[in-house]
Design an enzyme around this catalytic site. Structure first.
Site, mmCIF file in Angstrom:
data_model
loop_
_atom_site.group_PDB
_atom_site.id
_atom_site.type_symbol
_atom_site.label_atom_id
_atom_site.label_comp_id
_atom_site.label_asym_id
_atom_site.label_seq_id
_atom_site.Cartn_x
_atom_site.Cartn_y
_atom_site.Cartn_z
ATOM 1 N N ALA A 152 -108.534 65.043 52.805
ATOM 2 C CA ALA A 152 -107.910 64.286 51.722
ATOM 3 C C ALA A 152 -107.790 65.150 50.463
ATOM 4 C CB ALA A 152 -108.722 63.025 51.425
ATOM 5 N N PRO A 153 -106.849 64.829 49.568
ATOM 6 C CA PRO A 153 -106.610 65.630 48.369
ATOM 7 C C PRO A 153 -107.408 65.142 47.178
ATOM 8 C CG PRO A 153 -104.915 63.981 48.537
ATOM 9 C CD PRO A 153 -105.851 63.744 49.710
ATOM 10 N N TRP A 154 -107.256 65.854 46.048
ATOM 11 C CA TRP A 154 -108.016 65.505 44.858
ATOM 12 C C TRP A 154 -107.267 64.613 43.876
ATOM 13 C CZ3 TRP A 154 -104.869 67.347 41.181
ATOM 14 C CH2 TRP A 154 -104.278 68.610 41.296
ATOM 15 N N LYS A 178 -112.935 65.001 55.322
ATOM 16 C CA LYS A 178 -113.408 65.894 54.267
ATOM 17 C C LYS A 178 -112.646 65.614 52.976
ATOM 18 C CE LYS A 178 -112.238 70.128 53.129
ATOM 19 N NZ LYS A 178 -112.393 70.107 51.645
ATOM 20 N N PRO A 179 -113.346 65.248 51.900
ATOM 21 C CA PRO A 179 -112.688 65.140 50.606
ATOM 22 C C PRO A 179 -112.473 66.521 50.009
ATOM 23 C CG PRO A 179 -115.023 64.702 50.352
ATOM 24 C CD PRO A 179 -114.786 64.914 51.830
ATOM 25 N N SER A 230 -101.183 70.600 49.679
ATOM 26 C CA SER A 230 -100.090 71.480 49.299
ATOM 27 C C SER A 230 -99.325 71.955 50.526
ATOM 28 C CB SER A 230 -100.632 72.693 48.547
ATOM 29 O OG SER A 230 -101.407 73.508 49.419
ATOM 30 N N GLU A 251 -98.843 65.362 55.114
ATOM 31 C CA GLU A 251 -98.184 64.764 53.940
ATOM 32 C C GLU A 251 -98.395 65.758 52.811
ATOM 33 O OE1 GLU A 251 -96.974 63.613 50.872
ATOM 34 O OE2 GLU A 251 -98.778 62.401 50.608
ATOM 35 N N CYS A 285 -97.343 63.456 44.418
ATOM 36 C CA CYS A 285 -96.248 64.137 45.103
ATOM 37 C C CYS A 285 -94.946 63.356 45.027
ATOM 38 C CB CYS A 285 -96.615 64.419 46.556
ATOM 39 S SG CYS A 285 -97.318 63.019 47.423
ATOM 40 N N GLU A 381 -93.055 72.729 42.665
ATOM 41 C CA GLU A 381 -93.833 71.565 42.244
ATOM 42 C C GLU A 381 -94.811 71.953 41.138
ATOM 43 O OE1 GLU A 381 -95.974 67.845 44.457
ATOM 44 O OE2 GLU A 381 -96.370 69.834 45.276
#
Length: 479
Positions: A152-154, A178-179, A230, A251, A285, A381
């Site tokens: 997962a992302p931050w 995993k975070p 990313s 994603e 995003c 981005e």
């Protein structure tokens, strides 16, 4: 006088553990720039333990009935509501987000999404049985894929954790999640909540860095790797997963075009677009950060958008008047500032363009005009509170420029002309097209993109089906 840091721990096979070798990293609150906790820096032994626990738990969880999985997920949703204030506190410390907006904009959709997948668990079915060959009946089974390695992302740590585990668990899979190394706190709390309801080993959380994530993806046990992150990270995951043909769900980044035609209600469009561009410090995003405005209203629109930006505030989490908090980490602050520092001479900063304060990683809401299609800030981005504006002449040019980037996640069209809106929604090469709005999401509709924005869908029945495999069973009618 130093303050003792809180100790976060992995959750493996139904218990909290330190990293096997004892290594840790400091976790920093981006609103203050100060460390508040330590988290395990998980290595191969921890990844092995988590994967083996998930593998042991899989047969039992796979064989539960849809009703049993639904019941468990509904309990999890109820527990999220009951412990909402704990989740909010952990997420705010993780990210520096405003407390009020975290309470109103994240907890309700998270709970709703878990309940949606609880319902979806009982709607998973194949096509009806039929005879496609004399004396033979064929049926289709949908089955869970197995152990899922998820990263997962931050930017939305706890909501993205929900997007990962809820469909996987609902479909009968087991999970190792995993975070991000910068935002583990809320995910560790989620482990406490979810672990109290699910059988041990069904849901595991390990903390760590990029190397930990790589070990997860390359591990022989998982049947599927899912990441939100990313483009670079997604490409790395796809490459690693290809070595043993794991399923991959990606994603990735976005560069959403916001196409504003001359017949739009400028005041309403500016109000909505500024919120959709600056919310969560633009660390989304799908953020409305690349605006294309028809030339006849360009100057009026830019002036109004710059005014809206100058009136938008960023600040500490307990300030009820701020729209967004800090950028997540010093590297992200450096990246956002770098885009502004490198602007070409023809670009004009209409509002913002600077760091705010001397504590934490805050950046002012920023509007940049005068840009060309091949400018770095248009093509790449930024992932910060920066909205760019370009002027287009006609519909064809708007489509060409909107599609003229490597990303293809989300987009929006602003017009009162229904036929034009329908033409644009067909021509825009993005996984989502909003019309006269930007950024609303519902659990029933898919979220996911094309091109370098990745593949696979989150949310919806489509996202649920991504966590299943299809099996054909044929039986002879002759006995």
């Amino acid at each position: 006088m130093s303050t003792e840091l809180r100790r976060l721990r992995n959750y493996i096979d139904g218990e909290f553990r330190d990293a096997a070798d004892g290594r840790t990293t400091e976790v920093v609150n981006p609103a203050t720039g100060e460390a508040y906790a330590t988290a395990p820096l998980s290595g191969q032994a921890d990844v092995d333990a988590a994967m083996e626990a998930a593998a042991r738990a899989f047969p039992g969880w796979r064989d539960t009935t849809p009703a049993e999985r639904q019941k468990a997920l509904l309990k999890i949703a109820d527990a999220f509501e009951e412990r909402a204030e704990e989740l909010i506190a952990a997420e705010v410390e993780n990210t520096g987000k405003p407390v009020g907006l975290t309470r109103s904009e994240e907890i309700p959709p998270m709970v709703d999404q878990i309940r949606f997948f609880a319902g979806a668990a009982r709607m998973l079915e194949g096509r009806s049985a039929g005879e496609y060959m004399d004396g033979m009946t064929s049926i289709i089974r949908r089955e869970p894929v197995g152990v899922c390695a998820q990263v997962a992302p931050w930017n939305y740590p706890m909501m993205m954790a929900v997007w990962k585990f809820a469909p996987a668990i609902a479909a009968g899979n087991t999970v190792v999640l995993k975070p991000s190394d910068t935002t583990p706190a809320s995910t560790v709390l989620i482990a406490d909540i979810v672990g109290s309801i699910l059988p041990k080993g069904v849901f595991n959380v390990i903390c760590g860095d990029r190397d930990t994530g790589r070990m997860m993806v390359e591990h022989e046990i998982p049947a599927m790797a899912s990441i939100t992150g990313s483009v670079r990270a997604g490409m790395s995951v796809a490459e690693s997963a290809s070595k043993d043909l794991k399923r991959v769900h990606l994603e990735l980044g976005g560069k959403a075009p916001v196409v504003v035609f001359e017949d739009t209600d400028i005041a309403k469009a500016v109000e909505d677009i500024s919120v959709a561009g600056f919310f969560n410090a633009g660390q989304d995003c799908t953020a409305a950060t690349r605006v294309l405005v028809q030339e006849s209203i360009h100057d009026e629109f830019v002036a109004a958008l710059a005014k809206a930006a100058s009136e938008t505030r960023t600040g500490q989490p307990d300030d009820e008047d701020v729209l967004f908090g800090p950028l997540n980490n010093p590297n992200q602050l450096k990246q956002v500032a770098g885009f502004i520092d490198r602007l070409p001479a023809h670009a004009k900063v209409e509002a913002g363009g600077q760091q705010v304060g001397d504590k934490g990683y805050f950046y002012a809401p920023t509007v940049v005009s005068g840009l060309k299609q091949d400018d770095e800030i248009v093509q790449n981005e930024v992932f910060g509170p920066v909205i760019t504006v370009q002027s287009f002449t006609d519909e064809d040019q708007a489509v060409e420029w909107a599609n003229g980037v490597e990303y293809a996640l989300a987009s929006s069209v602003w017009t009162k002309d229904h036929a034009r809106a329908m033409r644009m929604s067909k021509k825009l090469d993005f996984g989502c097209v909003w019309i006269n709005t930007h950024i609303p999401l519902v659990a029933e509709m898919p979220h996911g993109g094309f091109k370098k924005s990745g593949y696979g869908k989150d949310l919806s029945a489509y996202g649920f089906e991504d966590y299943t495999r299809i099996k054909h069973v044929m039986t002879s009618l002759d006995g």
